[in-house]
Write a protein that holds these residues in place. Structure first.
Motif, mmCIF file in Angstrom:
data_model
loop_
_atom_site.group_PDB
_atom_site.id
_atom_site.type_symbol
_atom_site.label_atom_id
_atom_site.label_comp_id
_atom_site.label_asym_id
_atom_site.label_seq_id
_atom_site.Cartn_x
_atom_site.Cartn_y
_atom_site.Cartn_z
ATOM 1 N N PHE A 85 49.377 91.220 -9.325
ATOM 2 C CA PHE A 85 49.028 91.897 -10.562
ATOM 3 C C PHE A 85 48.455 90.958 -11.614
ATOM 4 N N ALA A 86 47.338 91.367 -12.226
ATOM 5 C CA ALA A 86 46.810 90.774 -13.452
ATOM 6 C C ALA A 86 46.648 91.955 -14.399
ATOM 7 N N MET A 87 47.720 92.292 -15.063
ATOM 8 C CA MET A 87 47.761 93.511 -15.860
ATOM 9 C C MET A 87 47.868 93.183 -17.344
ATOM 10 N N GLY A 88 47.201 93.994 -18.176
ATOM 11 C CA GLY A 88 47.287 93.804 -19.609
ATOM 12 C C GLY A 88 46.886 92.391 -19.997
ATOM 13 N N GLY A 89 47.800 91.704 -20.651
ATOM 14 C CA GLY A 89 47.529 90.334 -21.064
ATOM 15 C C GLY A 89 47.244 89.401 -19.909
ATOM 16 N N GLY A 90 47.758 89.733 -18.712
ATOM 17 C CA GLY A 90 47.437 88.912 -17.548
ATOM 18 C C GLY A 90 45.966 88.998 -17.200
ATOM 19 N N PHE A 91 45.418 90.205 -17.263
ATOM 20 C CA PHE A 91 43.981 90.399 -17.051
ATOM 21 C C PHE A 91 43.203 89.659 -18.136
ATOM 22 N N GLU A 92 43.709 89.702 -19.365
ATOM 23 C CA GLU A 92 43.024 89.032 -20.468
ATOM 24 C C GLU A 92 43.037 87.510 -20.312
ATOM 25 N N LEU A 93 44.094 86.968 -19.740
ATOM 26 C CA LEU A 93 44.099 85.533 -19.433
ATOM 27 C C LEU A 93 42.998 85.211 -18.428
ATOM 28 N N ALA A 94 42.852 86.060 -17.415
ATOM 29 C CA ALA A 94 41.794 85.845 -16.421
ATOM 30 C C ALA A 94 40.414 85.955 -17.059
ATOM 31 N N LEU A 95 40.236 86.935 -17.957
ATOM 32 C CA LEU A 95 38.950 87.105 -18.628
ATOM 33 C C LEU A 95 38.618 85.914 -19.526
ATOM 34 N N ALA A 96 39.636 85.205 -19.989
ATOM 35 C CA ALA A 96 39.415 84.036 -20.836
ATOM 36 C C ALA A 96 38.988 82.814 -20.022
ATOM 37 N N CYS A 97 39.108 82.899 -18.703
ATOM 38 C CA CYS A 97 38.672 81.799 -17.836
ATOM 39 C C CYS A 97 37.166 81.917 -17.577
ATOM 40 N N ASP A 98 36.565 80.846 -17.107
ATOM 41 C CA ASP A 98 35.124 80.823 -16.859
ATOM 42 C C ASP A 98 34.746 81.476 -15.537
ATOM 43 N N LEU A 99 35.628 81.383 -14.555
ATOM 44 C CA LEU A 99 35.388 81.938 -13.231
ATOM 45 C C LEU A 99 36.669 82.622 -12.756
ATOM 46 N N ILE A 100 36.515 83.608 -11.885
ATOM 47 C CA ILE A 100 37.684 84.313 -11.334
ATOM 48 C C ILE A 100 37.563 84.387 -9.823
ATOM 49 N N VAL A 101 38.623 83.957 -9.137
ATOM 50 C CA VAL A 101 38.750 84.145 -7.696
ATOM 51 C C VAL A 101 39.894 85.134 -7.497
ATOM 52 N N ALA A 102 39.638 86.200 -6.756
ATOM 53 C CA ALA A 102 40.638 87.255 -6.607
ATOM 54 C C ALA A 102 40.941 87.536 -5.146
ATOM 55 N N ALA A 103 42.219 87.701 -4.844
ATOM 56 C CA ALA A 103 42.590 88.228 -3.532
ATOM 57 C C ALA A 103 42.166 89.684 -3.476
ATOM 58 N N GLU A 104 41.771 90.146 -2.292
ATOM 59 C CA GLU A 104 41.251 91.512 -2.178
ATOM 60 C C GLU A 104 42.286 92.571 -2.547
ATOM 61 N N ASP A 105 43.574 92.227 -2.433
ATOM 62 C CA ASP A 105 44.612 93.190 -2.786
ATOM 63 C C ASP A 105 45.201 92.937 -4.176
#
Length: 255
Positions: free
Chosen positions: A102-122
């Motif tokens: 999970f990258a939910m709420g503020g967790g998603f926002e932390l990811a958006l604050a990064c320059d690049l995102i690598v995500a597991a498919e699930d």
């Protein structure tokens, strides 16, 4: 002695930063915000470190703000740096989010604050704040419509419904999509790619992108000319050109 809720590990020229509250799905409280601030300071202060990778322990990136702590009046924000010490910060060095679970709420926002995102498919990305009577005020409302088409961003913001890592890749939110459990390994490989390039140039790219955001082209080009003048006077530019002529890898000094 208490266990730190944010751990750092140096992997070559990369600082691996791990949110480590798995029992709380790495929700962000004041202690996590302070720890993440310290980790980012470590990244910026060490010349040998070229990039950072941010992830979470226990198969979860972050469930966002610790609501129980917030109800007690404990703020997860750092003055001048925003939620978690990151969402309003401006790190000079590249930062990559490696998202599992999970990258939910503020967790998603932390990811958006990064320059690049690598995500597991699930992995699961979502901004469910509207379901709690709030908005995604840690950068979600501001950043998401700049990253993906307006109507798709508004769907996520207005419904509060999540998307998985595969869909995040299709939307252009994720630079790489991996099998489950492989996001950190892929992010570290991506960080190694970045480390092949001149650190002064990487930092200049970030500054120009920030300065150009919403600015007229004339102002953006004026700012960029100043950055180019500084780069052209650097030892790294001389080294980069010499290495190209001699057909060898450049040896960057960051000067």
């Amino acid at each position: 002695m208490s266990t730190p809720v944010v751990r750092t590990e140096r992997v070559g020229t990369t600082l691996l930063i791990t949110l480590d509250r798995p029992q709380a799905r790495n929700a962000v409280d004041a202690e996590v915000a302070i720890g993440l601030t310290g980790a980012l300071d470590e990244l910026e202060a060490a010349p040998a470190l070229r990039a950072g990778v941010l992830t979470g322990a226990g198969g979860t990136f972050s469930a966002g703000m610790d609501l129980k702590a917030a109800l007690r009046g404990v703020s997860p924000e750092i003055a001048g740096r925003g939620f978690g010490g990151l969402t309003e910060a401006e790190p000079a060095k590249p930062l990559i989010a490696a998202v599992e679970g999970f990258a939910m709420g503020g967790g998603f926002e932390l990811a958006l604050a990064c320059d690049l995102i690598v995500a597991a498919e699930d992995a699961r990305f979502g901004l469910p704040e509207v379901k709690r009577g709030l908005i995604a005020a840690g950068g979600g409302v501001i950043r998401l419509p700049k990253r993906i088409p307006y109507h798709l961003a508004m769907e996520l913001l207005l419904t509060g419904e999540p998307v998985d890592g595969r869909r995040a890749g299709e939307l252009g939110l994720a630079n790489r999509v991996t099998a489950g459990g492989q996001a950190v390994a892929e992010a570290l490989l991506l960080a190694e790619r970045l480390a092949e390039n001149a650190p002064l140039a990487l930092a200049a790219v970030k500054r120009v992108v920030r300065a150009a955001d919403g600015a007229p082209d004339s102002e953006a080009f004026a700012f960029q000319r100043g950055e180019m003048k500084t780069l052209m006077a650097s030892a790294d530019v001389t080294e980069g050109m010499t290495a190209f002529a001699e057909r060898r890898p450049a040896r960057w000094t960051g000067r």
